[in-house]
Enzyme design. Sequence first.
Site, short mmCIF file in Angstrom:
data_model
loop_
_atom_site.label_atom_id
_atom_site.label_comp_id
_atom_site.label_asym_id
_atom_site.label_seq_id
_atom_site.Cartn_x
_atom_site.Cartn_y
_atom_site.Cartn_z
N ASP A 183 0.84 -1.20 0.00
CA ASP A 183 0.00 0.00 0.00
C ASP A 183 0.87 1.25 0.00
O ASP A 183 0.53 2.26 -0.62
CB ASP A 183 -0.91 0.01 1.23
N ARG B 266 -6.12 19.59 23.33
CA ARG B 266 -4.79 19.45 23.91
C ARG B 266 -4.44 17.97 23.91
O ARG B 266 -5.24 17.15 24.36
CB ARG B 266 -4.77 19.94 25.35
N ASP C 158 -1.55 14.78 21.98
CA ASP C 158 -0.41 14.49 21.10
C ASP C 158 -0.61 15.02 19.70
O ASP C 158 0.33 15.49 19.06
CB ASP C 158 -0.20 12.97 20.99
N THR D 136 -8.53 2.69 7.29
CA THR D 136 -7.99 1.42 7.79
C THR D 136 -6.51 1.52 8.14
O THR D 136 -5.91 0.54 8.58
CB THR D 136 -8.18 0.30 6.73
N ALA D 137 -5.91 2.69 7.91
CA ALA D 137 -4.47 2.86 8.16
C ALA D 137 -4.25 3.52 9.54
O ALA D 137 -4.76 3.05 10.55
CB ALA D 137 -3.86 3.66 7.02
N TYR D 138 -3.52 4.60 9.58
CA TYR D 138 -3.19 5.28 10.84
C TYR D 138 -4.46 5.56 11.67
O TYR D 138 -4.51 5.34 12.88
CB TYR D 138 -2.50 6.60 10.51
N SER E 5 -5.43 2.87 13.95
CA SER E 5 -4.53 2.70 15.09
C SER E 5 -4.82 3.68 16.22
O SER E 5 -4.49 3.42 17.37
CB SER E 5 -3.07 2.88 14.66
P1 NAP Z 1 4.56 1.82 6.81
O1 NAP Z 1 5.05 2.19 8.17
O2 NAP Z 1 5.22 0.75 6.05
O3 NAP Z 1 2.97 1.55 6.85
C1 NAP Z 1 2.32 1.14 7.94
C2 NAP Z 1 1.33 0.07 7.51
O4 NAP Z 1 0.14 0.69 7.02
C3 NAP Z 1 1.81 -0.86 6.42
O5 NAP Z 1 1.49 -2.18 6.78
C4 NAP Z 1 1.03 -0.42 5.22
O6 NAP Z 1 0.81 -1.43 4.29
C5 NAP Z 1 -0.28 -0.03 5.86
N1 NAP Z 1 -1.19 0.81 5.10
C6 NAP Z 1 -0.93 1.87 4.29
N2 NAP Z 1 -2.07 2.38 3.80
C7 NAP Z 1 -3.08 1.63 4.30
C8 NAP Z 1 -4.49 1.66 4.16
N3 NAP Z 1 -5.11 2.59 3.42
N4 NAP Z 1 -5.23 0.74 4.85
C9 NAP Z 1 -4.64 -0.19 5.62
N5 NAP Z 1 -3.31 -0.28 5.79
C10 NAP Z 1 -2.54 0.63 5.13
O7 NAP Z 1 4.53 3.15 5.96
P2 NAP Z 1 4.06 3.31 4.46
O8 NAP Z 1 4.02 2.00 3.77
O9 NAP Z 1 4.88 4.42 3.92
O10 NAP Z 1 2.55 3.81 4.62
C11 NAP Z 1 2.28 5.11 5.05
C12 NAP Z 1 1.07 5.00 5.91
O11 NAP Z 1 1.41 4.32 7.11
C13 NAP Z 1 0.52 6.33 6.39
O12 NAP Z 1 -0.31 6.91 5.42
C14 NAP Z 1 -0.22 5.90 7.64
O13 NAP Z 1 -1.56 5.61 7.36
C15 NAP Z 1 0.44 4.63 8.08
N6 NAP Z 1 1.04 4.81 9.40
C16 NAP Z 1 0.46 4.15 10.42
C17 NAP Z 1 0.93 4.33 11.71
C18 NAP Z 1 0.25 3.61 12.82
O14 NAP Z 1 -0.67 2.85 12.53
N7 NAP Z 1 0.63 3.85 14.05
C19 NAP Z 1 2.00 5.18 11.97
C20 NAP Z 1 2.58 5.84 10.88
C21 NAP Z 1 2.09 5.65 9.59
P3 NAP Z 1 1.99 -1.96 3.31
O15 NAP Z 1 2.89 -2.79 4.17
O16 NAP Z 1 1.24 -2.77 2.31
O17 NAP Z 1 2.71 -0.78 2.71
#
Ligand code: NAP
Length: 271
Positions: free
Chosen positions: A45, A147, A149, A160-162, A165
């Site tokens: 992704d 107020r 983080d 479904t990403a950040y 979490s």
């Molecule tokens: P990464 O640290 O490798 O990504 C974190 C995880 O998020 C990876 O497993 C990635 O999948 C997955 N992911 C990305 N987009 C998603 C989506 N729309 N739905 C579900 N999972 C998703 O960093 P990256 O690959 O550069 O991805 C950047 C994204 O990481 C940011 O946009 C943010 O959403 C996410 N992130 C999450 C956290 C957290 O959850 N605490 C912290 C920082 C960033 P792949 O392994 O397939 O790439």
Amino acid sequence: MKIGIYNNESAESQRVTKLLRDEIERTGLDHDEKQPDVVITIGGDGTLLSAFHHYIDQLDRIRFVGIHTGHLGFYTDWRNFEIDDLVDSLVQDSGQSVSYPLLDMHAVYSDGTVESFIALNESTIRNITKTMVCDVYINNQLFENFRGDGLCISTPTGSTAYNKSVGGAIMDPNSIGFQLAEMASLNNRVFRTLGSPIIFGADTKLMLRLRDANDHVMTCDRDQMRLKNAEGKRHLLEVSYQVSKKRIYFARYRHTNFWNRVKDSFIGGAK
Ligand code: NAP
Ligand code: MN
């Protein structure tokens, strides 16, 4: 039809890239990285996020296809052993597509400059040295004083990403809107925020006005901008968010069920 290929550096992605290139050449499809009609990403992704930003000026004419070489992804429907099927679909392409909403963001800095970005997943604003203090405005009206983080503002497909979490809700990718989720908000008798995520509709404008000039990190998908409050340096004043008029298009050669994918990714074998 012109095909662009965008891959990450893993050995498996490079192997699949070579395979796909050879197949494309064999079928007589054009390979064009500059002005492609379809961009095939190979990786995860994260790779699709990078490709999206690489081709951000051509979003209205490009359709994306994601091949995953690691685990199942949300933007990556195809698997590394399905290259033949994918190439057949490309050859028979009739322009089928599905599109999803994006997030417009406008950042205003202390020196009067304004910068605009588009997010596919989300934007976050955090203070990395102190508690972040900011006022949250919904449609130009003050809603709450935050107020904590930081705050995470995500698209439906980014939910479904950040966003997940930090306790945000998963949004149906066909819904049009965006979501605000809190990151460790301070809630006591003095400081109070809503405390739950909020999902906004298509016409809502959200604005975050930072109360101080501390060290902020602003993200847009994979990009991180650190805005340091050093002497003579600009700092971040406010950031506003709205559903973008632009959308991301995917070439939809077959249907993948979103809720099955959520189940596979996060729950596993429910009985
Ligand atoms: P990464 O640290 O490798 O990504 C974190 C995880 O998020 C990876 O497993 C990635 O999948 C997955 N992911 C990305 N987009 C998603 C989506 N729309 N739905 C579900 N999972 C998703 O960093 P990256 O690959 O550069 O991805 C950047 C994204 O990481 C940011 O946009 C943010 O959403 C996410 N992130 C999450 C956290 C957290 O959850 N605490 C912290 C920082 C960033 P792949 O392994 O397939 O790439
Ligand atoms: Mn990744």
